[in-house]
Design a protein around this motif. Sequence first.
Motif, short mmCIF file in Angstrom:
data_model
loop_
_atom_site.label_atom_id
_atom_site.label_comp_id
_atom_site.label_asym_id
_atom_site.label_seq_id
_atom_site.Cartn_x
_atom_site.Cartn_y
_atom_site.Cartn_z
N LEU A 280 3.55 0.70 2.77
CA LEU A 280 3.23 -0.33 3.76
C LEU A 280 3.22 -1.70 3.11
O LEU A 280 2.63 -1.89 2.04
CB LEU A 280 1.84 -0.07 4.37
N TYR B 132 0.84 -1.19 0.00
CA TYR B 132 0.00 0.00 0.00
C TYR B 132 0.87 1.24 0.00
O TYR B 132 1.98 1.24 0.53
CB TYR B 132 -0.88 0.07 1.26
N GLN C 244 0.68 5.16 1.32
CA GLN C 244 -0.08 6.05 2.18
C GLN C 244 0.49 7.45 2.13
O GLN C 244 1.62 7.68 2.54
CB GLN C 244 -0.09 5.54 3.62
N ILE D 133 4.42 7.04 2.67
CA ILE D 133 4.80 5.86 3.45
C ILE D 133 4.33 4.64 2.66
O ILE D 133 3.18 4.60 2.21
CB ILE D 133 4.14 5.88 4.84
N LYS E 102 -1.31 11.43 2.70
CA LYS E 102 -1.75 12.11 3.92
C LYS E 102 -2.91 11.43 4.61
O LYS E 102 -3.23 11.72 5.73
CB LYS E 102 -2.09 13.55 3.60
N LYS E 103 -3.55 10.54 3.94
CA LYS E 103 -4.74 9.95 4.55
C LYS E 103 -4.76 8.43 4.42
O LYS E 103 -3.87 7.76 4.93
CB LYS E 103 -5.99 10.59 3.97
N ALA E 104 -5.77 7.88 3.78
CA ALA E 104 -5.93 6.43 3.79
C ALA E 104 -4.91 5.75 2.88
O ALA E 104 -4.60 6.25 1.81
CB ALA E 104 -7.34 6.08 3.34
N PRO E 105 -4.41 4.60 3.29
CA PRO E 105 -3.54 3.83 2.39
C PRO E 105 -4.31 3.44 1.12
O PRO E 105 -5.49 3.10 1.18
CB PRO E 105 -3.19 2.59 3.21
N GLN F 270 6.22 -1.93 9.57
CA GLN F 270 6.26 -0.59 10.17
C GLN F 270 6.10 0.52 9.13
O GLN F 270 5.82 1.66 9.46
CB GLN F 270 7.59 -0.33 10.90
#
Lengths: 110, 110
Positions: free
Chosen positions: B88, B36, B38, B86, B40-43, B102
């Motif tokens: 994931l 995923y 990500q 980010i 600023k919000k949802a992945p 993480q």
Amino acid sequence: DVKVTQSSRYLVKRTGEKVFLECVQDMDHENMFWYRQDPGLGLRLIYFSYDVKMKEKGDIPEGYSVSREKKERFSLILESASTNQTSMYLCASLENTEAFFGQGTRLTVV
Amino acid sequence: EDKVVQSPLSLVVHEGDTVTLNCSYEVTNFRSLLWYKQEKKAPTFLFMLTSSGIEKKSGRLSSILDKKELSSILNITATQTGDSAIYLCVEFQGAQKLVFGQGTRLTINP
């Protein structure tokens, strides 16, 4: 498109308050999850639910409870908010092997 | 204990560089691995990997699973500032369980 909607993007609450975080999905998914996300710790599972009125503790359930009275809605409850519960909270809905996430609720407890 | 470990935790590169993000897993009941992104919000979903050695590709992003090494990599070529996020890595074990790494925080500088 699957939609997972969290009721608030930002919340500020006082220590000791009871806090409700709501999550609604519109795809009739059975599995729903609540995570919190903190820097350096990734996403940690608080609770999940695999059916109406069914719930299972995740990795960090202390200080939280949940409610799943209807299939589309999964609520996370902080009975007495504390400052260490300041975090980003993400709700997810799972179908087969793909998870759909809400936009997140950034909760600050002061 | 089931675990997903990502490396590096943080990476800063210049626009145009190629990056490789790593994910290793130790799980008892592997089903599939998800990547995923990500911001600023949802992945948002990138890839699902189930079979070893088969590369999944989407534009400048690609990913592959190595079941022998219990690992996966995510490659991004010709990086752009919009790739900053980010990333994931998530292992799906079935029975409503997701195990998150993480995350790797990727920053692309102009």
